[in-house]
Design an enzyme around this catalytic site. Sequence first.
Site, PDB file in Angstrom:
ATOM      1  N   LYS A 132       0.834  -1.219   0.000  1.00  0.00           N
ATOM      2  CA  LYS A 132       0.000   0.000   0.000  1.00  0.00           C
ATOM      3  C   LYS A 132       0.864   1.264   0.000  1.00  0.00           C
ATOM      4  O   LYS A 132       0.622   2.192  -0.761  1.00  0.00           O
ATOM      5  CB  LYS A 132      -0.932  -0.042   1.207  1.00  0.00           C
ATOM      6  N   THR A 134       4.002   1.418  -0.958  1.00  0.00           N
ATOM      7  CA  THR A 134       4.725   1.412  -2.233  1.00  0.00           C
ATOM      8  C   THR A 134       3.840   1.957  -3.347  1.00  0.00           C
ATOM      9  O   THR A 134       4.298   2.733  -4.202  1.00  0.00           O
ATOM     10  CB  THR A 134       5.187  -0.020  -2.568  1.00  0.00           C
ATOM     11  N   ARG A 156       2.447   8.234   6.768  1.00  0.00           N
ATOM     12  CA  ARG A 156       2.735   8.176   8.195  1.00  0.00           C
ATOM     13  C   ARG A 156       4.229   7.953   8.417  1.00  0.00           C
ATOM     14  O   ARG A 156       4.920   7.383   7.579  1.00  0.00           O
ATOM     15  CB  ARG A 156       1.980   7.024   8.855  1.00  0.00           C
ATOM     16  N   LYS A 167       8.315  -6.572  10.464  1.00  0.00           N
ATOM     17  CA  LYS A 167       7.766  -6.024   9.227  1.00  0.00           C
ATOM     18  C   LYS A 167       8.791  -5.271   8.400  1.00  0.00           C
ATOM     19  O   LYS A 167       8.732  -5.231   7.180  1.00  0.00           O
ATOM     20  CB  LYS A 167       6.590  -5.088   9.563  1.00  0.00           C
ATOM     21  N   ALA A 387      -2.496   1.636  13.399  1.00  0.00           N
ATOM     22  CA  ALA A 387      -3.681   1.446  12.556  1.00  0.00           C
ATOM     23  C   ALA A 387      -4.717   0.537  13.214  1.00  0.00           C
ATOM     24  O   ALA A 387      -5.890   0.586  12.852  1.00  0.00           O
ATOM     25  CB  ALA A 387      -3.278   0.894  11.198  1.00  0.00           C
ATOM     26  N   PHE A 418      -3.552  -0.261   6.850  1.00  0.00           N
ATOM     27  CA  PHE A 418      -4.168  -1.588   6.849  1.00  0.00           C
ATOM     28  C   PHE A 418      -5.295  -1.700   5.815  1.00  0.00           C
ATOM     29  O   PHE A 418      -5.367  -0.912   4.873  1.00  0.00           O
ATOM     30  CB  PHE A 418      -4.654  -1.974   8.240  1.00  0.00           C
ATOM     31  N   PHE A 506       3.289  -8.645  -8.998  1.00  0.00           N
ATOM     32  CA  PHE A 506       4.480  -9.386  -8.608  1.00  0.00           C
ATOM     33  C   PHE A 506       4.984 -10.146  -9.828  1.00  0.00           C
ATOM     34  O   PHE A 506       4.214 -10.461 -10.750  1.00  0.00           O
ATOM     35  CB  PHE A 506       4.177 -10.379  -7.481  1.00  0.00           C
ATOM     36  N   TRP A 535       6.859  -1.050  -8.387  1.00  0.00           N
ATOM     37  CA  TRP A 535       7.946  -1.591  -7.571  1.00  0.00           C
ATOM     38  C   TRP A 535       9.190  -1.832  -8.429  1.00  0.00           C
ATOM     39  O   TRP A 535      10.306  -1.508  -8.028  1.00  0.00           O
ATOM     40  CB  TRP A 535       7.499  -2.898  -6.901  1.00  0.00           C
TER      41      TRP A 535
END
Length: 682
Positions: A132, A134, A156, A167, A387, A418, A506, A535
């Site tokens: 999200k 990215t 954020r 993470k 979140a 999230f 991906f 990405w």
Amino acid sequence: MSGWSTISGWILRSSAYPPEMYLSALASIGIVEPFVKYPQKILVSIHMESFEPIKLNLLKPVPSDIDISQAVTPKNILKVAREVGIQDDEISPYGTTKAKVHLSILDRLNDQPDGKYIVVTGINPTPLGEGKSTTTVGLAQSLGAHLRKKTFACLRQPSQGPTFGIKGGAAGGGYSQVIPMEEFNLHLTGDIHAITAANNLLAAQIEARMFHEATQKDEALFNRLCPAEKDGSRTFAPIMFRRLKKLGIKKTDPNTLTAEEKGKFARLDLDPSTITWNRVVDTCDRFLRKITVGQGTEEKGHTRETNYDITVASEVMAILALTNGLEDMRERLGRMVVGSSRAGEPVTADDLGVGGALTVLMKDAIMPNLMQTLEGTPVFVHAGPFANIAHGNNSIIADRIALKLAGKEGYVVTEAGFGADIGAEKFFNIKCRYSGLTPNCAVIVATVRALKMHGGGPNVVAGAPLHPAYKEEELNLLGAGLSNLLHHIGNLKRTGVPVVVAINQFSTDSPAELELVKVKTVEGGADAAVVSNHWAEGGAGAVELAQAVVDACEKPTDFKFLYTLDLSIKEKIEKIAKEIYGADGVTYEAEAEKKIELYTRQGFAGLPICMAKTHLSLSSDATKKGVPKGFTIPIRDVRASVGAGFLYPLVGTMSTMPGLPTRPCFYDIDIDLKTGKIMGLF
């Protein structure tokens, strides 16, 4: 003159053209009024520079995030500021790559029209995350560096906990990142440290005040709060008048208070069993989830069980994200409720005399942080509320400044944490309610991987190898999982804003899988569905997504909240549970019932609701994927963030302090002792 077009230097207007023409052109680039006006000419100082994107050198295979970040030389932050119309006296640089932006800029740009407002959210993710942040960065890069729209990303600030835990960082990834990513993910400009200091100052005062009240009679307590001068005179500290007003005492001379009034003023009589204020630290430390304080010999046996939260779960952080300015922040910090007196009255930070000091600690943190993406487009990084527990969105102030700087033809891309059942729901019903801003478009991020998981795929576990089902074409699994995405699309559409699906691509996704998602989501109500490869390709890989967003922003909106604030606490909770999650109903444990009755009696029932729920499922059970049916939402407890302005029901076993895994991320993090470069951060 519009968008990124700018003028440098001094302009001297002759009488050949009407002044309105010059003023209109200047307003379009962020100069609302000239510095000096004369009857026949206008002299204007303009410090804007032409926007220069950073050209990416795309490599295959895609290197690590930190290697990509360190391979790009950022523009000086003063140049980034000037490119978007921020004056030199409106920023305070922190080195050459980040700066604080002064709130005074809002006064200068008050009459500037806002840009288009885009919120990025997602489906219920796997524990690995679906990109999200990215996507937010990639979309902003594409809008700014490729479509040449004046564009800001608003993100954020990440917590040190996840960065060093399981993470990793939150600067985006691949060729869609905020740079320098090390500074973004670590201390930045110290905002989180300021929040920790403010939160813990209040925690210390709670314990100290209870200790002093327990060891002194009313008269002695009053005399120490309002000590006598040599001539016998006494004065109230300015903050004390807030408590006097709350008590209905209109006297201004401490010596004129009666014994009863002195007692009411000096003794808060805080009931220890009602205290909801915890200490915080910005580290995942599971052994602080329950502690005992007061075991020193000087504390004379005044021990109390309490616990720590992670800093980003602090109400001070939530206030930073929801405030509209310094005066508003001062009022919000002062009215934070830490517990109740034995008579059942709420006790606030201002009752404890600390609201002003908290504001002083937060005076710099309230200013948004300006950074840039890999392609040199501007980014505001500000606030980082949890979140799950808080509302999971960046600050209102950052969004407001970005919208003014972007102007009528510009775009602001902000992220909601999230899945859409948490982040977007709170964005619409809490953040938009307090900001008065309404979005022009919602982007929902989905991945083939997460959709397969929702279709019944094997468990996805952080740190463990992915099952082959996620790397091979599995159309049946994917088709079954689309229900989760379609559910979120329906929820977003009911807010009255256009919805664009961003399929974060991906390398293992097959063309057939990507096409299936595109077709089914448009059939399911999305205004557009686009495959995006930001990405691996940066902004160039998100051009189609950016154009879809531009088109969606031209569509009419009919924004509406999910609920009105005059509903009861339970009615608001049940509306979210049934209409957003799809639950059959809600159950309340005894503690939740007790708190709902208390907060209703204390006058807090009119606050919006901020559900503290797992992000991994629409239900309260993280193992239930897709669109679960036949479930209820169990409310274990309800807590009040009165200063921030919401009540947060705790759903199930939500924790406000994460723990470290067996192999945290910090195993890979070190520093090159010769170059000073950070290694292994991702």
